[in-house]
Design a protein around this motif. Structure first.
Motif, PDB file in Angstrom:
ATOM      1  N   ARG A 101       0.833  -1.205   0.000  1.00  0.00           N
ATOM      2  CA  ARG A 101       0.000   0.000   0.000  1.00  0.00           C
ATOM      3  C   ARG A 101       0.867   1.254   0.000  1.00  0.00           C
ATOM      4  N   SER A 102       2.021   1.199   0.646  1.00  0.00           N
ATOM      5  CA  SER A 102       2.897   2.371   0.683  1.00  0.00           C
ATOM      6  C   SER A 102       3.475   2.683  -0.698  1.00  0.00           C
ATOM      7  N   ILE A 103       3.688   1.654  -1.538  1.00  0.00           N
ATOM      8  CA  ILE A 103       4.175   1.905  -2.900  1.00  0.00           C
ATOM      9  C   ILE A 103       3.127   2.658  -3.701  1.00  0.00           C
ATOM     10  N   PHE A 104       1.885   2.246  -3.577  1.00  0.00           N
ATOM     11  CA  PHE A 104       0.842   2.927  -4.340  1.00  0.00           C
ATOM     12  C   PHE A 104       0.577   4.317  -3.796  1.00  0.00           C
ATOM     13  N   ALA A 105       0.848   4.518  -2.534  1.00  0.00           N
ATOM     14  CA  ALA A 105       0.757   5.875  -1.993  1.00  0.00           C
ATOM     15  C   ALA A 105       1.863   6.746  -2.595  1.00  0.00           C
ATOM     16  N   LEU A 106       3.027   6.153  -2.843  1.00  0.00           N
ATOM     17  CA  LEU A 106       4.120   6.896  -3.491  1.00  0.00           C
ATOM     18  C   LEU A 106       3.722   7.362  -4.888  1.00  0.00           C
ATOM     19  N   ALA A 179      -5.658   0.819   7.945  1.00  0.00           N
ATOM     20  CA  ALA A 179      -5.429   2.247   8.145  1.00  0.00           C
ATOM     21  C   ALA A 179      -4.902   2.890   6.868  1.00  0.00           C
ATOM     22  N   ASN A 180      -5.183   4.153   6.697  1.00  0.00           N
ATOM     23  CA  ASN A 180      -4.685   4.887   5.533  1.00  0.00           C
ATOM     24  C   ASN A 180      -3.176   5.073   5.669  1.00  0.00           C
ATOM     25  N   VAL A 181      -2.487   4.977   4.563  1.00  0.00           N
ATOM     26  CA  VAL A 181      -1.051   5.188   4.536  1.00  0.00           C
ATOM     27  C   VAL A 181      -0.790   6.682   4.471  1.00  0.00           C
ATOM     28  N   LYS A 182       0.090   7.155   5.325  1.00  0.00           N
ATOM     29  CA  LYS A 182       0.439   8.567   5.326  1.00  0.00           C
ATOM     30  C   LYS A 182       1.772   8.737   4.635  1.00  0.00           C
TER      31      LYS A 182
END
Length: 186
Positions: A101-106, A179-182
């Protein structure tokens, strides 16, 4: 003589009862293992896709090395779980899901990456794998529910320890994955 026939009849009924319960445990365990094999196929496909995804993102977000390293670390940890340890695999998969999920947030922070054809293709493939995984997860959880319910209710609970009954964990996302990735680039 009649007492002997009554005794043999009771023993025969008890043996038939135990055979029936044992067969039910075996059937339910095999349903769970079959359901897990479907999940395992989707996980293997996802494992194969992750290095390509990380390499694509690397070119656009080189200074996000820690995020990319955490994805690779989570992938390697998930792949290293011994075969057959379903409960440990579920925990490792939840950690991998969080790092993905953190990659897609990037990608939200890098418009060029978000528009890259290779990244979009990998993202589409990953989405397909995730959809397959979700279907397999539902089937697995249903099989686990049936197995666990039988092992915890009468008559299964009466003989569960005798047949080495195994309770399986559900494959659910953990609270951290929900939880949402910040992402903060300041």
């Amino acid at each position: 003589m009649i007492a002997l026939f009554v005794f043999l009849g009771i023993v025969s009924l008890l043996v038939l009862f135990l055979i029936n319960v044992y067969n039910r445990f075996a059937k339910l365990r095999n349903f769970v293992l079959d359901a897990w094999s479907n999940i395992d196929v989707a996980l293997r496909r996802r494992y194969d896709l992750i290095p390509n995804l990380v390499e694509t993102v690397k070119g656009y977000a080189e200074h996000e090395k820690s995020t990319l390293d955490s994805v690779i670390h989570a992938r390697n940890a998930a792949m290293a779980v011994p075969t057959g340890d379903i409960n440990a695999q579920i925990k490792a998969e939840n950690q991998l899901q969080q790092s993905l999920r953190s990659i897609f947030a990037l990608s939200e922070a890098y418009p060029d990456l978000k528009a890259n054809a290779s990244f979009l293709d990998l993202q589409q493939k990953l989405n397909e794998i995730e959809e397959n995984l979700e279907r397999a997860r539902r089937y697995y959880n249903g099989s686990v529910r049936e197995n666990n319910t039988y092992g915890e209710s009468v008559p299964g609970v009466l003989v569960a320890s005798m047949f080495k009954y195994r309770k399986f964990d559900y494959f659910e996302t953990d609270e951290a994955s929900r939880a949402n990735v910040k992402v903060d680039f300041s």
